[in-house]
Design an enzyme around this catalytic site. Structure first.
Site, short mmCIF file in Angstrom:
data_model
loop_
_atom_site.label_atom_id
_atom_site.label_comp_id
_atom_site.label_asym_id
_atom_site.label_seq_id
_atom_site.Cartn_x
_atom_site.Cartn_y
_atom_site.Cartn_z
N LYS A 160 11.00 -0.46 2.19
CA LYS A 160 10.00 -1.16 1.36
C LYS A 160 10.20 -2.68 1.39
O LYS A 160 9.28 -3.45 1.68
CB LYS A 160 10.12 -0.63 -0.08
CG LYS A 160 9.37 -1.41 -1.10
CD LYS A 160 7.88 -1.28 -0.89
CE LYS A 160 7.15 -2.27 -1.76
NZ LYS A 160 5.74 -2.01 -1.86
N GLY A 186 -3.59 -19.55 5.32
CA GLY A 186 -4.18 -19.83 4.02
C GLY A 186 -3.30 -20.69 3.15
O GLY A 186 -2.42 -21.41 3.66
N LYS A 209 -5.80 -12.85 -4.40
CA LYS A 209 -6.56 -12.36 -3.24
C LYS A 209 -7.85 -11.77 -3.77
O LYS A 209 -7.96 -11.53 -4.99
CB LYS A 209 -5.74 -11.32 -2.45
CG LYS A 209 -5.42 -10.07 -3.27
CD LYS A 209 -4.61 -9.08 -2.50
CE LYS A 209 -5.47 -8.18 -1.68
NZ LYS A 209 -4.74 -7.06 -1.07
N CYS A 259 3.83 -8.87 -5.46
CA CYS A 259 4.79 -8.20 -4.56
C CYS A 259 5.56 -9.14 -3.65
O CYS A 259 6.79 -9.24 -3.76
CB CYS A 259 4.06 -7.16 -3.74
SG CYS A 259 3.12 -6.01 -4.77
N GLU A 283 6.02 2.70 -2.18
CA GLU A 283 4.56 2.62 -1.99
C GLU A 283 4.21 1.43 -1.11
O GLU A 283 4.92 0.44 -1.09
CB GLU A 283 3.85 2.54 -3.34
CG GLU A 283 4.32 1.40 -4.26
CD GLU A 283 3.62 0.10 -4.02
OE1 GLU A 283 2.58 0.09 -3.36
OE2 GLU A 283 4.14 -0.94 -4.49
N LYS A 298 7.89 -11.78 -5.42
CA LYS A 298 8.97 -11.10 -6.14
C LYS A 298 9.93 -10.39 -5.17
O LYS A 298 11.15 -10.48 -5.31
CB LYS A 298 8.31 -10.10 -7.09
CG LYS A 298 9.10 -8.88 -7.48
CD LYS A 298 8.34 -8.06 -8.50
CE LYS A 298 7.57 -6.88 -7.94
NZ LYS A 298 8.33 -5.76 -7.44
N PHE A 347 -2.45 -9.55 9.20
CA PHE A 347 -1.59 -10.46 8.44
C PHE A 347 -1.25 -11.73 9.22
O PHE A 347 -0.15 -12.24 9.19
CB PHE A 347 -0.33 -9.74 7.93
CG PHE A 347 -0.63 -8.98 6.68
CD1 PHE A 347 -1.48 -7.89 6.71
CD2 PHE A 347 -0.15 -9.40 5.45
CE1 PHE A 347 -1.83 -7.21 5.55
CE2 PHE A 347 -0.49 -8.72 4.29
CZ PHE A 347 -1.33 -7.63 4.34
#
Ligand code: UGA
Length: 438
Positions: free
Chosen positions: A208, A257, A324, A264, A152, A267, A253
């Protein structure tokens, strides 16, 4: 209508279940957590995710979506079983796959006819192969299943839109039969021309991790440029904009910041480093990204110290606890690094977040939680904006200035204009734009 079972009703599982039902499939969502299923059966949702409640309710009403804790029955009744359970970091940073193995075991035990096991959770390369072996070991019907990797790419806060309008669908499987079934599951997207990428299982698993790690590297790179701008006087927003005009780079992206957080990127970058290690390869880029990101989070306190050298006895207002905006998730939020550092230096904090306070309280039960931004700011010696919630973008700065003991504002997300803040009388520090005001 195909019968689909989605195991796990966290934000990935629930969005997947609701989204697949929206595509016209018949879906049953399963969770071992009875409290979550109760909420869902009563017409609510157990997480904060914009737009999700509407999609869930719409499909429940249409009779395409239901929920249960009975995993055995749900698997027996379905042809396609998505595993969307959590894979949190284990002690060494590797992904903890216990929940995935539990679903695969249930799948094996309930194989009453041909079924497809689809891994939606983020799992290390090789997991698909191990899943095949585990199912083989635990089931009597040796040929009546296939294993697929279907990662995903949902972002918390915009997961519904990401599922219904994805950039691509990635499906990894060695079986043609399974690939045909998967095309049927995603038919609603394929006919709209959404790129549909068929690969083997290993490539899908790596797509992914590679995507998440690459985005983490991209953010970290622009954060480093921001740190340089803070010294030499460049404006990181202008730099990111101009860089992004190059089609090879893209502007997405590239927002500097306080470092990336969430369930995600932290990890998955750690897990990818472990995967590299396990296979005897060194991942210098990803390792450096993790290290630089830690530095970035701690750097927020250094920014504050640059205008307030002694933090002892000071009260600091913290705006934003979620990693976020548009989520109540505080996992690996940079704020979780910043607050203990401030407290270590003798400061106390007054905090506010529009939705994430309850989640934050699990790790920080004793902070002074306020009900709105102005209450958090009142009487503070400085304020630090950590999460770019929309409601923080248009604060009444006259009021803010009156409420603060000293008008010190650390804007880690570059939500305010440095010149404007200077003109309004603030001592203003942001990320890679601070010197532009002077
Ligand atoms: C991320 C990916 O974007 C999704 O594609 C992926 O499916 C998901 O992880 C996952 O693996 O499940 P998410 O963690 O929800 O999604 O949120 P992002 O919008 O990617 O933000 C991650 C972190 O990076 C946040 O702390 C955010 O503030 C930070 N970020 C993001 C920046 O600092 N700058 C940016 O330009 C973008």
């Amino acid at each position: 209508m195909k019968k689909i079972c989605v195991v796990g009703t966290g934000y990935v599982g629930l969005v997947t279940a609701a989204g697949l039902a929206d595509f016209g499939n018949s879906v049953i969502g399963v969770d071992i957590d009875e409290s979550k299923i109760k909420i869902l059966q009563k017409g609510g949702i157990p997480i904060y995710e914009p737009g999700l409640l509407e999609v869930v309710q719409r499909n429940v009403r249409a009779g395409r979506l239901s929920f249960t804790t009975d995993i055995d029955q749900a698997i027996q009744d379905s042809k396609v079983i998505f595993s969307a359970v959590g894979t949190p970091p284990g002690e060494g940073g590797e992904a903890d796959l216990r929940a995935v193995w539990a679903v695969a075991t249930s799948f094996a035990k309930n194989l009453n006819n041909y079924k497809v096991f689809i891994n939606k959770s983020t799992v290390p390369v090789g997991t698909g192969k191990k899943t095949l072996e585990l199912i083989k070991k635990n089931s009597e019907k040796k040929d009546s299943y296939d294993v697929v990797s279907n990662p995903e790419f949902l972002r918390e806060g915009s997961a519904v839109g990401d599922f219904l309008n994805p950039d691509r669908v990635v499906v990894g499987s060695r079986s043609e039969k399974a690939q045909v079934i998967m095309k049927d599951v995603y038919h609603a997207l394929i006919i709209r021309g959404v790129p549909y990428v068929e690969t083997n299982i290993e490539s899908a698993e790596l797509i992914k991790y590679s995507s998440n790690a690459f985005l983490a590297v991209k953010i970290t790179f622009i954060n480093e440029i921001a740190n340089l701008c803070d010294i030499v006087g460049g404006d990181v927003s202008e730099i990111a904009k101009a860089m992004g005009l190059d089609g090879r780079i893209s502007p997405k992206f590239l927002h500097a910041g306080p470092g990336f957080g969430g369930s995600c990127f932290p990890k998955d970058t750690m897990a990818l480093v472990e995967i590299f290690k396990e296979h005897g390869v060194k991942s210098r880029v990803v390792e450096a990204t993790i290290e630089a990101n830690e530095y970035q989070k701690e750097g927020v306190v250094a920014k504050l110290r640059s205008v307030m050298p002694d933090l002892k006895g000071k009260t600091i207002a913290i705006l934003g606890l979620a990693f976020k905006p548009e989520t109540d998730d505080t996992r690996f939020s940079p704020t979780k690094v910043v607050i203990p550092l401030l407290e270590k230096e003798g400061a106390t904090v007054q905090v506010y977040d529009p939705v994430a306070s309850d989640d934050f309280k699990r790790d920080f039960p004793n902070l002074d939680y306020k009900n709105n931004a102005y209450d958090a700011i009142e009487g503070a010696d400085a304020m630090v904006l950590m999460t770019e919630w929309n409601e923080f973008r248009s604060l009444d700065m006259k009021r803010v200035k009156k409420l603060l003991k000293t008008p010190i504002f650390i804007d880690t997300r570059n939500t305010y204009d440095p010149r404007d803040m200077r003109d309004k009388g603030f001592t203003f520090v942001c990320t890679g734009r601070t010197k532009c005001a002077y």
